[in-house]
Design an enzyme around this catalytic site. Structure first.
Site, short mmCIF file in Angstrom:
data_model
loop_
_atom_site.label_atom_id
_atom_site.label_comp_id
_atom_site.label_asym_id
_atom_site.label_seq_id
_atom_site.Cartn_x
_atom_site.Cartn_y
_atom_site.Cartn_z
N GLY A 250 0.82 -1.20 0.00
CA GLY A 250 0.00 0.00 0.00
C GLY A 250 0.85 1.24 0.00
O GLY A 250 2.08 1.19 0.20
N GLY A 253 2.24 5.52 4.74
CA GLY A 253 1.44 6.14 5.78
C GLY A 253 0.06 5.55 5.99
O GLY A 253 -0.75 6.13 6.71
N GLY A 255 -0.64 2.54 7.36
CA GLY A 255 -0.75 1.69 8.54
C GLY A 255 -0.22 0.29 8.37
O GLY A 255 -0.63 -0.61 9.13
N LYS A 256 0.68 0.03 7.43
CA LYS A 256 1.21 -1.32 7.25
C LYS A 256 2.05 -1.74 8.47
O LYS A 256 1.86 -2.82 9.03
CB LYS A 256 2.05 -1.38 5.98
N THR A 257 2.96 -0.89 8.87
CA THR A 257 3.79 -1.20 10.04
C THR A 257 2.95 -1.21 11.31
O THR A 257 3.21 -1.99 12.23
CB THR A 257 4.93 -0.18 10.15
N HIS A 472 -7.58 35.18 -9.18
CA HIS A 472 -7.11 33.87 -9.66
C HIS A 472 -7.77 32.75 -8.86
O HIS A 472 -8.31 31.79 -9.44
CB HIS A 472 -5.58 33.80 -9.52
N GLU A 473 -7.72 32.85 -7.54
CA GLU A 473 -8.32 31.80 -6.70
C GLU A 473 -9.84 31.81 -6.81
O GLU A 473 -10.47 30.75 -6.75
CB GLU A 473 -7.89 31.99 -5.24
N ASP A 548 -0.78 24.87 -12.46
CA ASP A 548 -2.10 24.52 -12.99
C ASP A 548 -1.99 23.99 -14.42
O ASP A 548 -2.62 22.98 -14.78
CB ASP A 548 -3.01 25.75 -12.96
#
Length: 690
Positions: A250, A253, A255-257, A472-473, A548
């Site tokens: 996966g 971050g 959650g594998k460990t 712009h935003e 963009d």
């Protein structure tokens, strides 16, 4: 009784104590040598001082190097201390400048008799004084004359330095031998134990399955392994065998460990953990030896679990890329393959591994019989993110108004590690702001910091730049508000963060596993909304749209070359094969088309981008008043949230801009008159009802 009570107690002198004794002896020998070397060192006397001592009968002994020469005159003189009543003897040597020269001194004894006259040599002066004392019965001091061979040395002068150096060499050798022997026997210093496994045994893990949120299906798979280890008979009576390996795959971050830690806390059997990079060293054969030692230790503690984190460091494809086929990493991988499924029986050992690059792993490692189960750990869904927020909110002072369900909607695509970081950053911000508890403002700020970095409050923008960024935003935001297939606008801000002057946070209404063509086009339109707004309101464009344009072009090209969403049909023209250093071919992108097709691909990409640009221009022109309203509000308040945007679009102003209402007890009004409050509002826009 605790097993530690039955362990034998090691007694005797430790290596550190023995080393300290050796160092102390060496220092003592050096000090003794220095003392003995200076104990017989003579004091140099000038000629006049020697004659004065000779006249005062303080010279007790004269040592000549020969009978006929006075080239090296030494001796002893006494020092009378009337106050201390002590008599000390000091060795002297006459100044070498006066050895054989004629003297201009006239020496008389205490009675006035001339003993040495002008012109006598030092040799004659000394012998005349000695002869006088020999015949003078009343003399207080008799000078002793000793004739010595000039080449004669004492035993210590001849052998002392050699003994000291030899003893020092022995002490240094003993010290080095003690350190090397201690490094071989000590478990802390493994300088010579390269082939020993570096796997650490986890005796107590505080992480349980209840601490893992947002991965319910993955937890069920892992709980089955724990159940098999605790109750093997329940499975063996059906003929079920214990899986040899489980690999967790996966993105970072997710959650594998953490899942592996939860298994360690729940299993109740020995748990060994090691990283893939711990196997590989610069010395040939070390990695394979560590693999053998690790499985040997695991067999001695079976049933047990072995967890290899980041297994892609040692399990990459063999014979790929620029490297040869006989390197250290491939030898380590070969030994790992043999240990997991070879002639030797490793029953009772379950190997767990985690990686985020399963595409570069060797196929022999992933086959059944080695890693029997492949569990994919993905980003948490809406419910999972809400649970993760609640898990990481434990132990923190959270304001009751914080809605974790709403936060989960704002954090689509965030991993569990991201959410943990957000909650930690929000707690730090609450302390920095002297808050009593963590409010939604701190959490929202922590989300922005995670997405775009800390706010650059010190960056000064000119009024024209601030206005251009606001429009712009606002252009980005209006696409999200008006386009039917666009994501929902969660926040608009013109506060500079990182390398951006502002940003619009947009997330989908719900978690998506697939993206349609209309949704991808809507994203391209959204990316081009900022540049289109600049064209309309300023008749100019800025460099703020660089990222963009990059993202819009990337999506358009992917639609044409990989997803088949163009007039060229459902054909894959490009395939991302990864880097050569990841165990892939020499080129990162494989192209299966001619130059004629490449021209058509460029035309299709341009067509998609141009159509999206026209759609963005049309949406902004059709909603020009809304864009102006958003831009002016941003210039005034710098940032507005999703709830404020909805209120702004409906009432044409923000709720926080409304004037304060008078308290009810000052001027109570009947209910009908409370509805006549429009006079406190600004005049509605004429197009508001359209």
């Amino acid at each position: 009784m605790d097993e530690r009570d039955n362990r034998p107690v090691r007694r005797g002198v430790s290596g550190g104590f023995f080393t300290s004794i050796l160092i102390a002896l060496g220092i003592f020998a050096i000090v003794i040598y220095l003392i003995l070397g200076n104990i017989d060192k003579p004091t140099e006397l000038s000629t006049d001082k020697f004659l004065r001592y000779l006249r005062d009968d303080r010279v007790t002994e004269v040592v000549e190097s020969s009978q006929t020469s006075v080239t090296n005159i030494t001796g002893y003189y006494r020092y009378d201390d009337a106050n201390l009543k002590l008599i000390k003897k000091y060795k002297f040597v006459i100044n070498t400048d006066a050895y054989n020269i004629a003297m201009d001194y006239e020496y008389k004894d205490g009675a006035g008799t001339v003993v040495a006259i002008n012109g006598q040599s030092m040799y004659e002066i000394i012998h005349s004084k000695i002869n006088q004392n020999a015949v003078d019965a009343n003399a207080d001091n008799d000078i002793k004359l000793v004739v010595k061979n000039p080449y004669e040395t004492t035993w210590w002068q001849e052998w002392g330095p050699t003994i000291i150096l030899f003893a020092g060499a022995i002490l240094i050798c003993l010290f080095l031998f003690t350190r090397v022997s201690g490094s071989i026997s000590s478990s802390n210093n493994k300088a010579l134990e390269f082939n020993k496994s570096r796997a650490r045994r986890v005796n107590v893990s505080k992480v349980k399955f209840d601490d893992v949120a947002g991965a319910d299906e993955e937890k069920e798979e892992m709980k089955e392994i724990v159940s098999y280890l605790k109750e093997p008979r329940k499975y063996t009576k059906f003929g079920a065998k214990l899986p040899k390996g489980i690999i967790l795959v996966g993105p970072p971050g997710c959650g594998k460990t953490l899942l592996a830690k939860a298994v360690a806390g729940e299993a109740g059997v020995p748990f060994f953990t090691i990283s893939g990079s711990d196997f590989v060293e610069m010395f040939v054969g070390v990695g394979a030896g560590r693999v053998r030692d690790m499985f040997k230790t695991a067999k001695e503690n079976a049933p047990c679990l072995v967890f290899i984190d980041e297994i892609d460091a040692v399990g990459r494809q063999r014979g790929a890329g620029l490297g040869g086929g006989n390197d250290e990493r491939e030898q380590t991988l070969n030994q790992l393959l043999v240990e997991m499924d070879g002639f030797n029986d490793n029953s009772g050992i379950i190997v767990m591994a985690a990686t985020n690059r399963d595409d570069v792993l060797d196929p022999a490692l992933l086959r059944a019989g080695r890693f029997d189960r492949k569990i994919t750990v993905t980003y948490p869904d809406l419910k999972g993110r809400e649970e993760i927020f609640k898990v990481h909110a434990k132990g923190k002072r959270i304001d009751p108004d914080v809605d974790f369900a709403m936060l989960a909607k704002r954090t689509v695509g965030f991993s569990g590690a991201d959410i943990e970081n957000i909650m930690n950053e929000s707690a730090i911000l609450a302390v920095r702001r002297n808050k009593e508890s963590i409010t939604i403002d701190e959490i929202d700020e922590a989300i922005d910091r995670r997405v775009a970095g800390p706010a650059k409050s010190s960056r000064s923008l000119s009024p024209h730049e601030k206005e251009m960024i606001a429009y712009h935003e606002a252009g980005h935001a209006i696409i999200g508000l008006k386009h039917p297939h666009s994501d929902k606008v969660q926040k608009i801000t013109i506060i500079p963060r990182g390398n951006t002057g502002g940003h619009v946070r947009m997330t989908p209404e719900e978690d998506r596993f697939l993206l349609t063509k209309n949704e991808l086009i809507a994203r391209i339109v959204g990316y081009l909304g900022g540049r289109s707004s600049e064209e309309i309101f300023f008749d100019d464009v800025s460099s703020g749209a660089q990222n963009d344009i990059e993202m819009a072009t990337r999506i358009a090209r992917m639609m044409v070359t990989e997803l088949g969403m163009s007039s060229l049909g459902p054909i894959q023209y490009e395939q991302n094969t990864g880097s050569v250093f990841l165990g892939r071919d020499y080129t990162s992108t494989q192209r299966n088309f001619s130059s004629v097709t490449a021209e058509k691909i460029d035309d299709e990409v341009r067509k998609i981008v141009d159509e999206a640009h026209e759609a963005a221009l049309k949406l902004i022109k059709d909603n020009k008043e809304d864009v102006i309203l958003l831009a002016k509000t941003l210039i005034q308040h710098e940032q507005i949230t999703a709830e404020e945007i909805a209120y702004l679009m409906e009432h044409r102003h923000l709720k926080r801009d409304e004037p304060q209402q008078a308290p009810e007890e000052v001027e109570p009004q009947p209910i009908p008159e409370a509805k006549e409050a429009p006079e406190v509002k600004p005049v509605d826009d004429p197009k508001d009802g359209e």
